[in-house]
Design an enzyme around this catalytic site. Structure first.
Site, PDB file in Angstrom:
ATOM      1  N   ASN A 141       0.642  -1.733  -0.023  1.00  0.00           N
ATOM      2  CA  ASN A 141       0.020  -0.212  -0.047  1.00  0.00           C
ATOM      3  C   ASN A 141       0.512   1.212   0.445  1.00  0.00           C
ATOM      4  O   ASN A 141       0.749   1.376  -0.623  1.00  0.00           O
ATOM      5  CB  ASN A 141      -1.246   0.043   1.091  1.00  0.00           C
ATOM      6  CG  ASN A 141      -2.091   0.930   0.935  1.00  0.00           C
ATOM      7  OD1 ASN A 141      -2.498   1.302  -0.055  1.00  0.00           O
ATOM      8  ND2 ASN A 141      -3.123   0.049   1.116  1.00  0.00           N
ATOM      9  N   ASP A 142       1.100   1.768   1.203  1.00  0.00           N
ATOM     10  CA  ASP A 142       1.890   2.537   1.337  1.00  0.00           C
ATOM     11  C   ASP A 142       3.313   2.751   0.383  1.00  0.00           C
ATOM     12  O   ASP A 142       3.661   3.911  -0.113  1.00  0.00           O
ATOM     13  CB  ASP A 142       2.155   3.368   3.090  1.00  0.00           C
ATOM     14  CG  ASP A 142       1.211   2.775   3.718  1.00  0.00           C
ATOM     15  OD1 ASP A 142       0.474   3.551   2.958  1.00  0.00           O
ATOM     16  OD2 ASP A 142       1.657   2.628   4.787  1.00  0.00           O
ATOM     17  N   VAL A 143       3.926   1.764  -0.104  1.00  0.00           N
ATOM     18  CA  VAL A 143       5.727   1.545  -0.645  1.00  0.00           C
ATOM     19  C   VAL A 143       4.932   2.180  -2.448  1.00  0.00           C
ATOM     20  O   VAL A 143       5.304   1.916  -3.049  1.00  0.00           O
ATOM     21  CB  VAL A 143       5.972   0.064  -0.194  1.00  0.00           C
ATOM     22  CG1 VAL A 143       6.425   0.350   1.257  1.00  0.00           C
ATOM     23  CG2 VAL A 143       4.990  -0.817  -0.508  1.00  0.00           C
ATOM     24  N   VAL A 144       3.667   2.001  -2.487  1.00  0.00           N
ATOM     25  CA  VAL A 144       3.427   2.405  -3.927  1.00  0.00           C
ATOM     26  C   VAL A 144       2.861   3.623  -4.519  1.00  0.00           C
ATOM     27  O   VAL A 144       2.077   3.821  -5.442  1.00  0.00           O
ATOM     28  CB  VAL A 144       3.278   0.848  -4.845  1.00  0.00           C
ATOM     29  CG1 VAL A 144       3.623  -0.079  -4.961  1.00  0.00           C
ATOM     30  CG2 VAL A 144       1.534   0.929  -4.274  1.00  0.00           C
TER      31      VAL A 144
ATOM     32  N   ALA B 262       0.133   3.830   7.526  1.00  0.00           N
ATOM     33  CA  ALA B 262       0.920   4.690   7.297  1.00  0.00           C
ATOM     34  C   ALA B 262      -0.478   5.709   7.109  1.00  0.00           C
ATOM     35  O   ALA B 262      -1.050   6.800   7.597  1.00  0.00           O
ATOM     36  CB  ALA B 262       1.230   6.385   5.980  1.00  0.00           C
TER      37      ALA B 262
END
Length: 462
Positions: free
Chosen positions: A388-391, A429
């Site tokens: 999720n947050d890393v993309v 996040a």
């Protein structure tokens, strides 16, 4: 002669530690490195047990009992723990390491003679081991709670920066006071213990869940430093060197994790994201396009290059073996399939690497962040599974986002993107992922393992 032999055997143990740590730096040799380091520790333990020590003749029963109980707990945990719970186990075991340093310091403070004082190097070392070990213990317990979910957003400290700074100054001043006393007052040292335990709680509590990989590596370095302090107390060289190795490697890993997030360690510790983040606005029109297993299977089978982005959702669904099966099926069809690994994907450093290694995915197929981003534009399909947050493009597009500036996997530059996810919930996040509304993005909703199994069936029929 025996004492000299002990020193040589300790040296061999230290060399085994170093070799094992070196081999842990590469997936192909990591398992062997773990066994080598374990052999070094086993050798050190055996030698220590047979080393003459005044007053220790009656302690062997306790030592052996402790080793048997600890080994049983470790064996059962290693066999039973799910891959999704690996970060929690690492955090918990790390906390127990800190507790060992803390207890060693307490015992030594209690055993000091009536004429002893803390105003010397031995006293400073003992206070250091007590303080660091206590932080690592309670801090790791709080990290465990955040990772497990039952402490997430349930405890909020007012003005945590001021609380932590003030408490740290009080601990330093109080430690200085204890060192000025002519003799050791054990009851007063218990106050220092209580302050240190509280500081471990207040230190980790404000840090958001999205920063947990950094916190785990930081607490790991604390545990190493605590072990080194305990080694100095007993003048045990193998404990000192082992602790220094763990502390140094944990510190280096912490720095690398901060670099991967484009943030300073101070920013992580003080500012942390993921604990109270609010939704961030976006100019994108929030229209979701759904994919079907049959259409996606056709795209995958006739693609030239496919990149898979694994995340914590893949671990939750226990779909690592299933995705490896899909990868092998596509490879047999002539598709080039690899995995794009973000350094902070998952809940601990290297979580995705460990997850995929369990499924026998070859390490050559794992691409690090920079290498993966170079491949994106020529990639026909990117499968985002549970990440999720890393993309999230908000890291590049929205200065108001709590993850702004964090390097991400630029999946939107690929020709097509499909996200496998249960729903539209935010990541760790705490913010919505704007990737879901991208022009090239489609969503395949459902449990990741079930969705991948459907894709396998569809690909076999195309």
């Amino acid at each position: 002669m025996w004492n000299l032999s002990i020193e040589y055997i300790y040296l061999i143990s230290i060399i085994l530690f170093i070799i094992g740590l070196k081999k842990l730096g590469h997936p192909e040799t990591a398992r062997k490195g773990n066994l080598i380091a374990a052999a070094g520790m086993g050798l050190a333990i055996i030698v220590t047990l047979f080393t003459p020590l005044e007053g220790a003749s009656n302690n062997y029963l306790w030592v052996v009992a402790g080793m048997l109980v600890g080994s049983a707990i470790g064996f059962v945990a290693a066999k039973k723990v799910l891959m999704t719970k690996m970060p929690e186990m690492v955090s918990l075991f790390n906390g127990l390491g800190g507790a060992c340093s803390m207890l060693i310091a307490i015992v030594e403070l209690n055993n000091m003679g009536p004429e002893a004082s803390l105003g010397n190097a031995q006293g400073l070392t003992t206070i250091f081991a007590l303080f660091i070990g206590s932080i690592s213990f309670t801090g790791s317990i709080i990290a465990y709670g955040k990772l497990d979910g039952f402490l997430r957003d349930t405890l909020v400290l007012p003005a945590p920066q001021f609380i932590n700074t003030g408490l740290l100054l009080v601990i330093i001043a109080y430690s200085g006071y204890l060192m000025t006393l002519p003799v050791v007052d054990f009851n007063l040292t218990l106050i220092l213990l209580a302050l240190s335990l509280v500081y471990g709680v207040t230190f980790v509590t404000p840090i958001g869940g999205g920063d947990m990989p950094v916190v785990i590596s930081l607490l790991n370095s604390f545990t190493g430093l605590g072990a080194a302090g305990a080694g100095l107390i007993y003048d045990n060289k193998v404990m000192v060197v082992g602790g220094i190795l763990v502390g140094a490697s944990g510190t280096i890993l912490t720095i690398l994790m901060c670099k991967a997030m484009n943030r300073s360690l101070i920013n992580v510790v003080i500012g942390g994201f993921g604990s109270s983040a609010k939704a961030v606005g976006s100019s994108r029109e929030e229209i979701v396009k759904e994919a079907t297993p049959s259409d996606l299977a056709i795209q995958l089978k006739y693609a030239s290059k496919v990149l898979i982005v694994p995340g914590y959702g893949l671990a939750v669904a226990q779909a690592q073996h299933t995705i490896h099966e899909l990868e092998q099926m596509l490879e047999n069809e002539g598709v080039n399939v690899r995995y794009a690994i973000h350094p902070v994907a998952g809940r601990m450093p290297g979580h995705m690497n460990v997850l995929l290694a369990e499924a026998d995915v070859h390490y050559d197929k794992l691409l690090e962040l920079e290498d993966a981003n170079k491949e994106m534009q020529s990639t026909d399909m990117v499968l985002v599974i549970g990440a999720n947050d890393v993309v999230n493009p908000a890291a590049k597009e929205d200065p108001a986002s709590p993850i702004f500036g964090m390097p991400i996997l630029d999946v939107e530059t690929a020709k097509n993107v499909t996200v496998l996810k249960r729903g539209m919930s935010a990541g760790y996040a705490g913010i919505q992922n704007q990737l879901f509304f991208g022009d090239k993005t489609k969503m395949l909703f459902g449990d990741a393992k079930s969705s991948i199994n459907k894709l396998i069936d569809e690909v076999s029929q195309v």
